[in-house]
Design an enzyme around this catalytic site. Structure first.
Site, PDB file in Angstrom:
ATOM      1  N   HIS A  33     -28.902  23.069  -0.723  1.00  0.00           N
ATOM      2  CA  HIS A  33     -28.903  22.254   0.499  1.00  0.00           C
ATOM      3  C   HIS A  33     -27.728  21.281   0.463  1.00  0.00           C
ATOM      4  CE1 HIS A  33     -31.035  20.281   3.878  1.00  0.00           C
ATOM      5  NE2 HIS A  33     -30.689  19.135   3.327  1.00  0.00           N
ATOM      6  N   MET A  86     -22.731  14.145   6.188  1.00  0.00           N
ATOM      7  CA  MET A  86     -22.939  12.862   6.877  1.00  0.00           C
ATOM      8  C   MET A  86     -21.595  12.284   7.318  1.00  0.00           C
ATOM      9  SD  MET A  86     -25.603  11.199   4.214  1.00  0.00           S
ATOM     10  CE  MET A  86     -27.111  12.058   3.727  1.00  0.00           C
ATOM     11  N   MET A 128     -25.596  16.090   9.661  1.00  0.00           N
ATOM     12  CA  MET A 128     -25.965  14.775  10.215  1.00  0.00           C
ATOM     13  C   MET A 128     -24.680  14.164  10.758  1.00  0.00           C
ATOM     14  SD  MET A 128     -28.534  13.754   7.113  1.00  0.00           S
ATOM     15  CE  MET A 128     -27.849  15.027   6.053  1.00  0.00           C
ATOM     16  N   MET A 130     -37.730  15.918   8.825  1.00  0.00           N
ATOM     17  CA  MET A 130     -37.290  14.829   7.952  1.00  0.00           C
ATOM     18  C   MET A 130     -38.497  13.974   7.607  1.00  0.00           C
ATOM     19  SD  MET A 130     -34.067  15.274   7.430  1.00  0.00           S
ATOM     20  CE  MET A 130     -34.044  13.865   6.318  1.00  0.00           C
ATOM     21  N   ASP A 137     -37.842  17.700   4.249  1.00  0.00           N
ATOM     22  CA  ASP A 137     -36.679  17.127   3.564  1.00  0.00           C
ATOM     23  C   ASP A 137     -36.840  15.621   3.440  1.00  0.00           C
ATOM     24  OD1 ASP A 137     -34.152  16.542   2.595  1.00  0.00           O
ATOM     25  OD2 ASP A 137     -33.078  17.226   4.385  1.00  0.00           O
TER      26      ASP A 137
END
Ligand code: DX5
Ligand code: ZN
Length: 248
Positions: free
Chosen positions: A39, A43, A74, A143, A192
């Site tokens: 994963h 960001m 993200m 999330m 996550d």
């Protein structure tokens, strides 16, 4: 119903918790330790209050692992960078619906590049926000912390959301007569943030089949044991009890 034909729980270590000075060795270590996916948390310092890394890091690691690269974007906007991550070696690309005005179009773009497409729900995002995206999703990711940082505590409020999404994904009528349905189109239900053996047990009981874990894998002295404990958290608890001499 799980997303994997074997029914096996998928474990995806998050490289955000790896030693960035030794990423190649860290990838080899968790691959050897039994990870199913890797994963990658991307960001931008704008969509989330932190900056991580970009597609060059995927490209550099791609020759060193055969595992699926699971990319969690993200970033906002995401669309201009989708093809760069696809070319860098992503197998799965997941987006937050809040990252742009046309998440449906973004999922179409990801699929058009031959990659699996995912949608991610922030803790405050209702499940309805993805109801009309599910037809194009291979992964739904819940999330269980606010995105941006590893090492946060699991938010128990998200367990009811996982259960509700399990029902939505398993609905035989979910894609309509011409669209996706559970028999022809499995959708992984991933969680996550703050995943430990204890929270893994709760997430799996609620209906998750895929667990993303950073700290609890990379900070563990024995990564193989850490991954095994997440995959089978109840077994791990009962084995620990046996070692302590408890019944059961
Ligand atoms: C948070 C990331 C997570 C995070 C998980 O923004 O999406 O993938 O790295 O880390 P832990 O397992 O430490 O909560
Ligand atoms: Zn993530």
């Amino acid at each position: 119903m799980t997303a994997t034909s074997s029914g096996r729980v998928v474990i995806a270590p998050s490289l955000l918790a790896a030693d960035f000075g030794r990423l190649r060795e860290e990838v080899a270590a968790v691959t050897e330790a039994g990870a199913d996916w890797l994963h990658f948390d991307i960001m931008d310092g704008r969509f989330v209050p932190n900056i991580s890394f970009g597609p060059q890091v995927l490209s550099a690691l791609r020759p060193h692992s055969a595992l699926p690269f699971d990319v969690h974007l993200m970033i906002a906007p995401a669309d201009p960078f989708i093809s760069a991550f696809a070319e860098a070696g992503a197998d799965h690309i997941s987006i937050h619906p809040e990252a742009g005005p046309h998440p449906h179009r973004t999922l179409q773009l990801i699929r058009s590049l031959g990659k699996k497409a995912g949608v991610v729900l922030n803790p405050g995002t209702p499940i309805e926000s993805i109801a009309w995206l599910l037809d194009l999703a291979d992964i739904v990711l819940v999330m269980s912390v606010n995105p941006g940082f590893g090492g946060q505590r699991f938010l128990p409020s998200q367990l009811r959301k996982i259960a509700a999404l399990r029902r939505m994904i398993d609905d035989p009528a979910r894609g309509g007569p011409l669209g996706s349905n559970p028999a022809t189109h499995p959708v992984a239900l991933a969680v996550d943030g703050g995943i430990t053996p204890e929270t893994a047990a709760l997430a799996l009981a609620a209906g998750a089949d895929t667990l993303i874990a950073g700290t609890s894998v990379f900070a563990a002295p024995d990564r193989a044991a850490a991954i095994a404990a997440l995959r089978d958290p109840n077994g791990a608890a009962s084995r620990a009890g046996e070692q302590r001499g408890e019944a059961g």
